[in-house]
Design a protein around this motif. Structure first.
Motif, PDB file in Angstrom:
ATOM      1  N   ALA A   1       0.809  -1.404  -0.080  1.00  0.00           N
ATOM      2  CA  ALA A   1      -0.244  -0.109   0.170  1.00  0.00           C
ATOM      3  C   ALA A   1       0.705   1.106  -0.118  1.00  0.00           C
ATOM      4  O   ALA A   1       2.306   1.159   0.700  1.00  0.00           O
TER       5      ALA A   1
ATOM      6  N   LYS B   1      -4.879   6.379   1.446  1.00  0.00           N
ATOM      7  CA  LYS B   1      -6.202   5.219   0.505  1.00  0.00           C
ATOM      8  C   LYS B   1      -6.420   5.554  -0.974  1.00  0.00           C
ATOM      9  O   LYS B   1      -7.377   5.238  -1.159  1.00  0.00           O
TER      10      LYS B   1
ATOM     11  N   PRO C   1      -6.510   4.304  -3.819  1.00  0.00           N
ATOM     12  CA  PRO C   1      -6.444   2.562  -4.930  1.00  0.00           C
ATOM     13  C   PRO C   1      -5.552   2.234  -5.420  1.00  0.00           C
ATOM     14  O   PRO C   1      -6.311   1.539  -6.763  1.00  0.00           O
TER      15      PRO C   1
ATOM     16  N   TYR D   1     -12.420   3.502 -12.687  1.00  0.00           N
ATOM     17  CA  TYR D   1     -11.430   2.555 -12.365  1.00  0.00           C
ATOM     18  C   TYR D   1     -12.111   2.102 -11.377  1.00  0.00           C
ATOM     19  O   TYR D   1     -11.928   0.858 -10.708  1.00  0.00           O
ATOM     20  N   THR D   2     -12.436   2.658 -10.054  1.00  0.00           N
ATOM     21  CA  THR D   2     -12.761   2.699  -8.716  1.00  0.00           C
ATOM     22  C   THR D   2     -13.774   1.459  -8.934  1.00  0.00           C
ATOM     23  O   THR D   2     -14.532   0.835  -7.654  1.00  0.00           O
TER      24      THR D   2
ATOM     25  N   PHE E   1     -11.746  -1.743  -8.921  1.00  0.00           N
ATOM     26  CA  PHE E   1     -10.071  -2.275  -8.324  1.00  0.00           C
ATOM     27  C   PHE E   1     -11.006  -1.551  -6.863  1.00  0.00           C
ATOM     28  O   PHE E   1     -11.400  -0.429  -7.094  1.00  0.00           O
ATOM     29  N   GLY E   2     -10.129  -2.109  -5.693  1.00  0.00           N
ATOM     30  CA  GLY E   2     -10.808  -1.088  -3.946  1.00  0.00           C
ATOM     31  C   GLY E   2     -12.220  -1.665  -3.821  1.00  0.00           C
ATOM     32  O   GLY E   2     -12.609  -0.947  -3.041  1.00  0.00           O
ATOM     33  N   THR E   3     -12.288  -2.434  -4.568  1.00  0.00           N
ATOM     34  CA  THR E   3     -13.817  -2.313  -4.033  1.00  0.00           C
ATOM     35  C   THR E   3     -13.997  -3.476  -2.883  1.00  0.00           C
ATOM     36  O   THR E   3     -13.485  -4.411  -2.947  1.00  0.00           O
TER      37      THR E   3
ATOM     38  N   PRO F   1     -10.582  -6.416  -3.890  1.00  0.00           N
ATOM     39  CA  PRO F   1      -9.894  -5.731  -2.664  1.00  0.00           C
ATOM     40  C   PRO F   1      -8.077  -5.219  -3.887  1.00  0.00           C
ATOM     41  O   PRO F   1      -7.520  -4.361  -3.452  1.00  0.00           O
TER      42      PRO F   1
ATOM     43  N   LEU G   1      -5.288  -4.651  -5.619  1.00  0.00           N
ATOM     44  CA  LEU G   1      -4.555  -3.392  -5.784  1.00  0.00           C
ATOM     45  C   LEU G   1      -3.652  -3.148  -7.148  1.00  0.00           C
ATOM     46  O   LEU G   1      -2.316  -3.964  -6.645  1.00  0.00           O
TER      47      LEU G   1
END
Length: 163
Positions: free
Chosen positions: A27, A32, A34, A124-125, A128-130, A134, A136
């Motif tokens: 990360a 935060k 994504p 995009y979101t 990805f990052g759901t 999750p 990434l």
């Protein structure tokens, strides 16, 4: 004593080997946002490189070289990522297997020739990052002068790893 030491060494090496087989996604510290700051792919994994994908036609009635035929940046991003998802699925992979993404965005005439990064991120979101997906990828996004069709605002290429 020797037996205990040997057992401890074997356990440590098997834990290390199991951990080494995992894709590691780092990360961005304190963020935060994504994307992963880096992704480590262990040796022995198969990398799959997808060629750049451009948007599907959204409005068949519009001229094929117009932005109206393909939609705005968000619509094009969703169309491109949907196509990538379908291609990966056909190869037994998923969006969660994507480890690297390169995004090429053309300046949107409706935005004074600047790339619509917010529109890209809105598309995009969704992928990805759901909670459902999750994982990434590491990612680069850049504005380019043009793509193959004057109506294209988005082209994306990805690298996936076979689990």
């Amino acid at each position: 004593m020797r037996h205990s030491l040997l057992l401890a060494c074997l356990l440590a090496s098997s834990v290390g080997a199991a951990h080494a087989a995992e894709v590691v996604r780092h990360a961005i510290p304190g963020s935060k946002f994504p994307i992963a700051s880096a992704v480590e792919v262990p040796s022995g994994k198969t990398l799959v490189f997808l060629s750049g994908v451009v948007p599907p036609v959204a409005d068949a009635g519009a001229p094929k070289d117009s932005a109206k035929a393909y939609g705005d940046t968000k619509a094009q991003t969703v169309g491109v990522l949907g196509s990538i998802e379908k291609q990966l699925k056909g190869m037994g992979l998923s969006m969660g297997d994507v480890v690297k993404m390169q995004v090429f965005l053309v300046g949107d005439p409706a935005m004074g020739g600047k790339m619509d990064f917010a529109g890209f991120m809105a598309g995009y979101t969704q992928f990805f990052g759901t909670p459902a997906q999750p994982n990434l990828p590491s990612r680069s996004a850049m504005q380019v002068a043009a793509l193959a069709n004057p109506g294209f605002l988005v082209e994306i290429e990805v690298t996936a790893v076979r689990p």
